[in-house]
Design a protein around this motif. Structure first.
Motif, PDB file in Angstrom:
ATOM      1  N   PHE A  83       0.819  -1.210   0.000  1.00 14.22           N
ATOM      2  CA  PHE A  83       0.000   0.000   0.000  1.00 14.22           C
ATOM      3  C   PHE A  83       0.854   1.260   0.000  1.00 14.22           C
ATOM      4  CE2 PHE A  83      -3.397  -2.728   2.221  1.00 14.22           C
ATOM      5  CZ  PHE A  83      -3.903  -3.143   1.009  1.00 14.22           C
ATOM      6  N   GLN A  84       1.972   1.232   0.695  1.00 15.41           N
ATOM      7  CA  GLN A  84       2.869   2.391   0.697  1.00 15.41           C
ATOM      8  C   GLN A  84       3.435   2.644  -0.696  1.00 15.41           C
ATOM      9  OE1 GLN A  84       5.638   1.406   3.801  1.00 15.41           O
ATOM     10  NE2 GLN A  84       4.326   2.225   5.418  1.00 15.41           N
ATOM     11  N   MET A  85       3.810   1.588  -1.402  1.00 17.75           N
ATOM     12  CA  MET A  85       4.312   1.739  -2.770  1.00 17.75           C
ATOM     13  C   MET A  85       3.227   2.334  -3.669  1.00 17.75           C
ATOM     14  SD  MET A  85       6.329  -1.876  -3.258  1.00 17.75           S
ATOM     15  CE  MET A  85       6.748  -1.585  -4.967  1.00 17.75           C
ATOM     16  N   LEU A  86       2.017   1.832  -3.535  1.00 14.53           N
ATOM     17  CA  LEU A  86       0.915   2.317  -4.366  1.00 14.53           C
ATOM     18  C   LEU A  86       0.531   3.744  -4.009  1.00 14.53           C
ATOM     19  CD1 LEU A  86      -1.156  -0.971  -4.333  1.00 14.53           C
ATOM     20  CD2 LEU A  86       0.079  -0.008  -6.301  1.00 14.53           C
ATOM     21  N   GLU A  87       0.566   4.076  -2.728  1.00 13.98           N
ATOM     22  CA  GLU A  87       0.254   5.438  -2.290  1.00 13.98           C
ATOM     23  C   GLU A  87       1.298   6.414  -2.850  1.00 13.98           C
ATOM     24  OE1 GLU A  87      -1.569   8.602   0.076  1.00 13.98           O
ATOM     25  OE2 GLU A  87      -2.251   6.818  -0.985  1.00 13.98           O
ATOM     26  N   GLU A  88       2.556   6.017  -2.837  1.00 15.73           N
ATOM     27  CA  GLU A  88       3.611   6.877  -3.381  1.00 15.73           C
ATOM     28  C   GLU A  88       3.426   7.077  -4.885  1.00 15.73           C
ATOM     29  OE1 GLU A  88       6.409   9.522  -2.778  1.00 15.73           O
ATOM     30  OE2 GLU A  88       5.515   8.356  -1.174  1.00 15.73           O
ATOM     31  N   THR A  89       3.010   6.039  -5.566  1.00 18.36           N
ATOM     32  CA  THR A  89       2.743   6.131  -7.004  1.00 18.36           C
ATOM     33  C   THR A  89       1.579   7.086  -7.257  1.00 18.36           C
ATOM     34  OG1 THR A  89       3.594   3.899  -7.365  1.00 18.36           O
ATOM     35  CG2 THR A  89       2.110   4.787  -9.051  1.00 18.36           C
ATOM     36  N   ALA A  90       0.525   6.961  -6.453  1.00 14.12           N
ATOM     37  CA  ALA A  90      -0.634   7.855  -6.598  1.00 14.12           C
ATOM     38  C   ALA A  90      -0.241   9.296  -6.273  1.00 14.12           C
ATOM     39  CB  ALA A  90      -1.771   7.388  -5.699  1.00 14.12           C
ATOM     40  N   ARG A  91       0.610   9.463  -5.297  1.00  8.46           N
ATOM     41  CA  ARG A  91       1.077  10.812  -4.952  1.00  8.46           C
ATOM     42  C   ARG A  91       1.795  11.447  -6.134  1.00  8.46           C
ATOM     43  NH1 ARG A  91       3.859  11.978   0.601  1.00  8.46           N
ATOM     44  NH2 ARG A  91       2.345  10.340   0.896  1.00  8.46           N
ATOM     45  N   GLY A  92       2.431  10.624  -6.963  1.00  6.87           N
ATOM     46  CA  GLY A  92       3.132  11.105  -8.148  1.00  6.87           C
ATOM     47  C   GLY A  92       2.215  11.398  -9.321  1.00  6.87           C
ATOM     48  N   GLY A  93       0.907  11.221  -9.143  1.00  4.14           N
ATOM     49  CA  GLY A  93      -0.030  11.587 -10.193  1.00  4.14           C
ATOM     50  C   GLY A  93      -0.632  10.432 -10.971  1.00  4.14           C
ATOM     51  N   VAL A  94      -0.273   9.201 -10.629  1.00  6.76           N
ATOM     52  CA  VAL A  94      -0.842   8.038 -11.314  1.00  6.76           C
ATOM     53  C   VAL A  94      -2.112   7.622 -10.563  1.00  6.76           C
ATOM     54  CG1 VAL A  94      -0.466   5.630 -11.983  1.00  6.76           C
ATOM     55  CG2 VAL A  94       1.437   7.261 -12.065  1.00  6.76           C
ATOM     56  N   PRO A  95      -3.247   7.508 -11.252  1.00  7.60           N
ATOM     57  CA  PRO A  95      -4.466   7.077 -10.559  1.00  7.60           C
ATOM     58  C   PRO A  95      -4.341   5.622 -10.087  1.00  7.60           C
ATOM     59  CG  PRO A  95      -4.963   7.847 -12.804  1.00  7.60           C
ATOM     60  CD  PRO A  95      -3.478   7.810 -12.655  1.00  7.60           C
ATOM     61  N   VAL A  96      -4.552   5.416  -8.803  1.00  9.72           N
ATOM     62  CA  VAL A  96      -4.493   4.072  -8.211  1.00  9.72           C
ATOM     63  C   VAL A  96      -5.794   3.839  -7.467  1.00  9.72           C
ATOM     64  CG1 VAL A  96      -3.330   2.587  -6.532  1.00  9.72           C
ATOM     65  CG2 VAL A  96      -1.975   4.134  -7.961  1.00  9.72           C
ATOM     66  N   GLU A  97      -6.447   2.723  -7.779  1.00  7.05           N
ATOM     67  CA  GLU A  97      -7.668   2.341  -7.077  1.00  7.05           C
ATOM     68  C   GLU A  97      -7.464   0.971  -6.456  1.00  7.05           C
ATOM     69  OE1 GLU A  97     -12.463   1.860  -7.568  1.00  7.05           O
ATOM     70  OE2 GLU A  97     -11.299   2.581  -9.268  1.00  7.05           O
ATOM     71  N   ILE A  98      -7.636   0.919  -5.144  1.00  6.67           N
ATOM     72  CA  ILE A  98      -7.483  -0.318  -4.385  1.00  6.67           C
ATOM     73  C   ILE A  98      -8.860  -0.734  -3.902  1.00  6.67           C
ATOM     74  CG2 ILE A  98      -6.435  -1.391  -2.354  1.00  6.67           C
ATOM     75  CD1 ILE A  98      -4.281   0.916  -2.570  1.00  6.67           C
ATOM     76  N   CYS A  99      -9.232  -1.967  -4.169  1.00  2.00           N
ATOM     77  CA  CYS A  99     -10.521  -2.487  -3.722  1.00  2.00           C
ATOM     78  C   CYS A  99     -10.265  -3.615  -2.711  1.00  2.00           C
ATOM     79  CB  CYS A  99     -11.341  -2.986  -4.902  1.00  2.00           C
ATOM     80  SG  CYS A  99     -13.025  -3.386  -4.423  1.00  2.00           S
ATOM     81  N   TRP A 100     -10.699  -3.388  -1.485  1.00  2.00           N
ATOM     82  CA  TRP A 100     -10.559  -4.359  -0.407  1.00  2.00           C
ATOM     83  C   TRP A 100     -11.896  -5.078  -0.282  1.00  2.00           C
ATOM     84  CZ3 TRP A 100      -6.500  -5.812   2.629  1.00  2.00           C
ATOM     85  CH2 TRP A 100      -6.788  -6.565   3.763  1.00  2.00           C
ATOM     86  N   ASN A 101     -11.933  -6.342  -0.687  1.00  2.00           N
ATOM     87  CA  ASN A 101     -13.159  -7.138  -0.670  1.00  2.00           C
ATOM     88  C   ASN A 101     -13.199  -8.003   0.583  1.00  2.00           C
ATOM     89  OD1 ASN A 101     -14.234  -6.808  -3.610  1.00  2.00           O
ATOM     90  ND2 ASN A 101     -12.035  -7.130  -3.800  1.00  2.00           N
ATOM     91  N   TYR A 102     -14.383  -8.128   1.176  1.00  2.00           N
ATOM     92  CA  TYR A 102     -14.533  -8.969   2.364  1.00  2.00           C
ATOM     93  C   TYR A 102     -15.959  -9.518   2.416  1.00  2.00           C
ATOM     94  CZ  TYR A 102     -16.825  -4.865   4.335  1.00  2.00           C
ATOM     95  OH  TYR A 102     -17.672  -3.810   4.541  1.00  2.00           O
ATOM     96  N   GLU A 103     -16.094 -10.638   3.101  1.00  2.00           N
ATOM     97  CA  GLU A 103     -17.412 -11.254   3.285  1.00  2.00           C
ATOM     98  C   GLU A 103     -18.227 -10.417   4.263  1.00  2.00           C
ATOM     99  OE1 GLU A 103     -18.489 -13.966   1.697  1.00  2.00           O
ATOM    100  OE2 GLU A 103     -16.577 -14.394   0.712  1.00  2.00           O
ATOM    101  N   ALA A 104     -19.536 -10.370   4.072  1.00  2.00           N
ATOM    102  CA  ALA A 104     -20.420  -9.537   4.891  1.00  2.00           C
ATOM    103  C   ALA A 104     -20.309  -9.861   6.381  1.00  2.00           C
ATOM    104  CB  ALA A 104     -21.865  -9.694   4.421  1.00  2.00           C
ATOM    105  N   ASP A 105     -20.068 -11.114   6.707  1.00  2.00           N
ATOM    106  CA  ASP A 105     -20.015 -11.504   8.117  1.00  2.00           C
ATOM    107  C   ASP A 105     -18.589 -11.530   8.682  1.00  2.00           C
ATOM    108  OD1 ASP A 105     -19.132 -13.689   6.689  1.00  2.00           O
ATOM    109  OD2 ASP A 105     -20.334 -15.159   7.780  1.00  2.00           O
ATOM    110  N   ASP A 106     -17.626 -11.023   7.939  1.00  2.00           N
ATOM    111  CA  ASP A 106     -16.229 -11.048   8.372  1.00  2.00           C
ATOM    112  C   ASP A 106     -15.805  -9.662   8.882  1.00  2.00           C
ATOM    113  OD1 ASP A 106     -13.531 -11.403   8.794  1.00  2.00           O
ATOM    114  OD2 ASP A 106     -13.207 -12.515   6.934  1.00  2.00           O
ATOM    115  N   GLU A 107     -16.145  -9.395  10.128  1.00  5.45           N
ATOM    116  CA  GLU A 107     -15.843  -8.094  10.724  1.00  5.45           C
ATOM    117  C   GLU A 107     -14.343  -7.838  10.824  1.00  5.45           C
ATOM    118  OE1 GLU A 107     -17.889  -7.623  14.431  1.00  5.45           O
ATOM    119  OE2 GLU A 107     -19.842  -8.023  13.528  1.00  5.45           O
TER     120      GLU A 107
END
Length: 135
Positions: A83-107
């Motif tokens: 995530f730090q690598m991707l955040e640094e890339t996004a900070r440099g102007g590259v659009p980065v979208e991270i999708c964190w998927n989880y089961e509805a009952d997995d708190e």
């Protein structure tokens, strides 16, 4: 290198990085015996890809899809590094979208996603409940 791929095992997640299409996917459980040696090649490939992002391709988004059902503390550290690598890339102007998927009952996975997402300022971090209704 256009693709970095590792099959899912009982202790390690599927890793499917399609660099040509700018799609990265990690899925499964992650508790490898040696997280550094498992994740090391992935980071090396990703670093090479991110270093090659040119002005011509800077506007094309990078999409990251995570579907983890369990991970240990060394895998959590690897995820934070990712995530730090991707955040640094996004900070440099590259659009980065991270999708964190989880089961509805997995708190637990929901809370981990919320925690990781709090650290993102430039990358877009989305929490998504997986649709488990198969009827």
């Amino acid at each position: 290198m256009d693709i970095f791929s590792r099959p899912q095992t009982e202790r390690s997640p599927l890793i499917d990085f399609d660099f040509a299409n700018r799609r990265l996917r990690i899925e499964g459980e992650s508790y490898p015996e040696d997280a550094a040696s498992f994740f090391g090649p992935m980071f090396k490939s990703l670093e090479g890809f991110l270093a090659d992002v040119s002005d011509e391709t800077r506007s094309a988004p990078i999409s990251v899809d995570l579907r983890l059902s369990y991970f240990n503390s060394s895998s959590a550290k690897a995820l934070m590094n990712l995530f730090q690598m991707l955040e640094e890339t996004a900070r440099g102007g590259v659009p980065v979208e991270i999708c964190w998927n989880y089961e509805a009952d997995d708190e637990t996975m929901q809370e981990f996603g919320e925690d990781f997402g709090e650290d993102m300022e430039y990358a877009r971090f989305n929490l998504r409940v997986l649709d488990t209704d198969v009827s």
